[in-house]
Design an enzyme around this catalytic site. Sequence first.
Site, mmCIF file in Angstrom:
data_model
loop_
_atom_site.group_PDB
_atom_site.id
_atom_site.type_symbol
_atom_site.label_atom_id
_atom_site.label_comp_id
_atom_site.label_asym_id
_atom_site.label_seq_id
_atom_site.Cartn_x
_atom_site.Cartn_y
_atom_site.Cartn_z
ATOM 1 N N TYR A 167 1.473 6.689 82.673
ATOM 2 C CA TYR A 167 1.178 5.862 83.839
ATOM 3 C C TYR A 167 1.392 6.616 85.142
ATOM 4 O O TYR A 167 0.485 6.705 85.967
ATOM 5 C CB TYR A 167 2.055 4.606 83.785
ATOM 6 N N GLU A 174 -4.828 10.149 90.247
ATOM 7 C CA GLU A 174 -5.783 9.317 90.993
ATOM 8 C C GLU A 174 -5.549 9.422 92.491
ATOM 9 O O GLU A 174 -6.485 9.624 93.271
ATOM 10 C CB GLU A 174 -5.649 7.854 90.542
#
Lengths: 245, 342
Positions: A167, A174
């Site tokens: 995660y 990102e």
Amino acid sequence: MSAAAAGTSRAAHGPDVAQKKRRGPGALATAYLVIYNVVMTAGWLVIAVGLVRAYLARGSYHGLYYSIEKPLKFFQTGALLEILHCAVGIVPSSVVLTGFQVMSRVFLTWAVTHSVREVQSEDSVLLFVTAWTVTEIIRYSFYTFSLLNHLPYLIKWARYTFFFVLYPMGVTGELLTIYAALPVVQKTGLYSVTLPNKYNFSFDYYTFLILAMLSYIPLFPQLYFHMIRQRKKVLGHVDDYTKVE
Amino acid sequence: MDVLALEAKNVGTGENEKKSAPRPKPKALKKAKRIVYFEVEILDAKTKEKLLLLDKVEPTATILDIKALFQKSNPKWYPARQSLRLDPKGKSLRDEDILQTLPVGTTASFYFSDLGPQVTWGTVFLTECAGPLIIYLMFYFRLPFIYSPKYDFTSSKHWVVHLACMCHSFHYIKRILETLFVHRISHGTMPLRNIFKNCGYYWFSAAWMAYYINHPLYTTPYYGQQQVNTSFYIFLFCQVGNFSIHVALRNLKSQGSKVKKIPYPTKNPFTWIFALVSCPNYTYELGSWIGFSVMTQCVPVAFFTAVAFIQMTVWAKGKHRGYLKEFRDYPTLRSSILPFIL
């Protein structure tokens, strides 16, 4: 009122569907979902293999995006079907939540990575693609096995444990990618509309991207802690659970 | 066993009017002998722990009475904040429900959940509407820090911009006045967080629309004055229509009465749409905003209209379904919001 009696079995057994995904709403829907999840697992495996092969061929981590660009776009976009699954009721998840998750992935794939060529060679792209690949392979195989009522504990464990690293890794990738796209977007005015125009509307993609990055601050912790709570619930009662059913 | 008690048990016997009346009456007559007091225990819906035990509760007590009693021991939880249920996962009981009509034995168990701080619907509606009214005017008068400094306190040279301001302001003033003098809502309160959600949405939308309409670089509608005038008339027509429906709905029920009635067309032509639609107030509201969108030719307005349409359709469908459930003879020609379509 008589329609209820007719064969609309899909969402008819509300509580059932909500409690047990595997009991599903029907043999046909279950068969379709198994096929869907198998195809997706295979697709992400193709991406994984593509990454490894490209790395071995080139001898470096840079620019691996180009070798898996097409399957990445295809299979990540294919995930849009999952929103449909929730809307129709064959998967007992929230349409809004699923929609949000899938759209954020699709947004990064198309509106950032694809649209801003300059970021495609960034290492941050490899960071999130790797995170997505590992996550999706585990997630789709988890669903496949669950639907077939033969979930190996290893897969369950992996799904609720790997996220600890994947995660943050994905989020970092990102954010760095969006950040890299900012100067290009500002310079070229990509996807932006300025006044005056006959629609009396304006949109600044640069500002939008910054807001998108800021939205990670409240959202990421919520999702992360949700997964941690799920983990406690799912893996917590190891004793009650019998491995292969 | 005395005769009165026997006859009170046989509800079917219509001989003596007094005795065949609903149960409370005979019991009141025999107060000294036959009142069966209830015991009420209140449990926490999540933890199931016993919060309160009330004994000697009148069988005719309402849920509201019980909530008031509960508040005595927990002053923080005023009745509007309490949700009492028979089943922890079931529906909340209504304030008007009477204890003895509920499917409980003489010891009733209720599950309590805290609904959180509550705010009256009136407060929410007023803040929701006052915000857009003021915010739009801030943009209209081009207060500093919105547009480029050279435009501060200037006025738009386009007539449609002035008209739009009048329409928008009129719409929200009308809403405020209706909230104060016309509407009669059955739900007393809503959770406090709603006020933030609702106001956030309304205020942001107003700011977004107002920013573009009052912008120095605003572009007037493509088809000019004709487009503006036609859409303005539509807006006005729908505003009057919307008001007519609100008045008609108000006249449907008297103050405090909980009796539901089917709305029908009245002498006012604007209410004739009741023949085709269950919630014409939403139909007219949609019409007003479509008119306003076309009049300003502004995408943010159209977007706001689209969102409003989706939300109002959800509400209209719910209301329509409620009507169908409540009334067997509900007119079948009616749709929820759009005649024949939706």
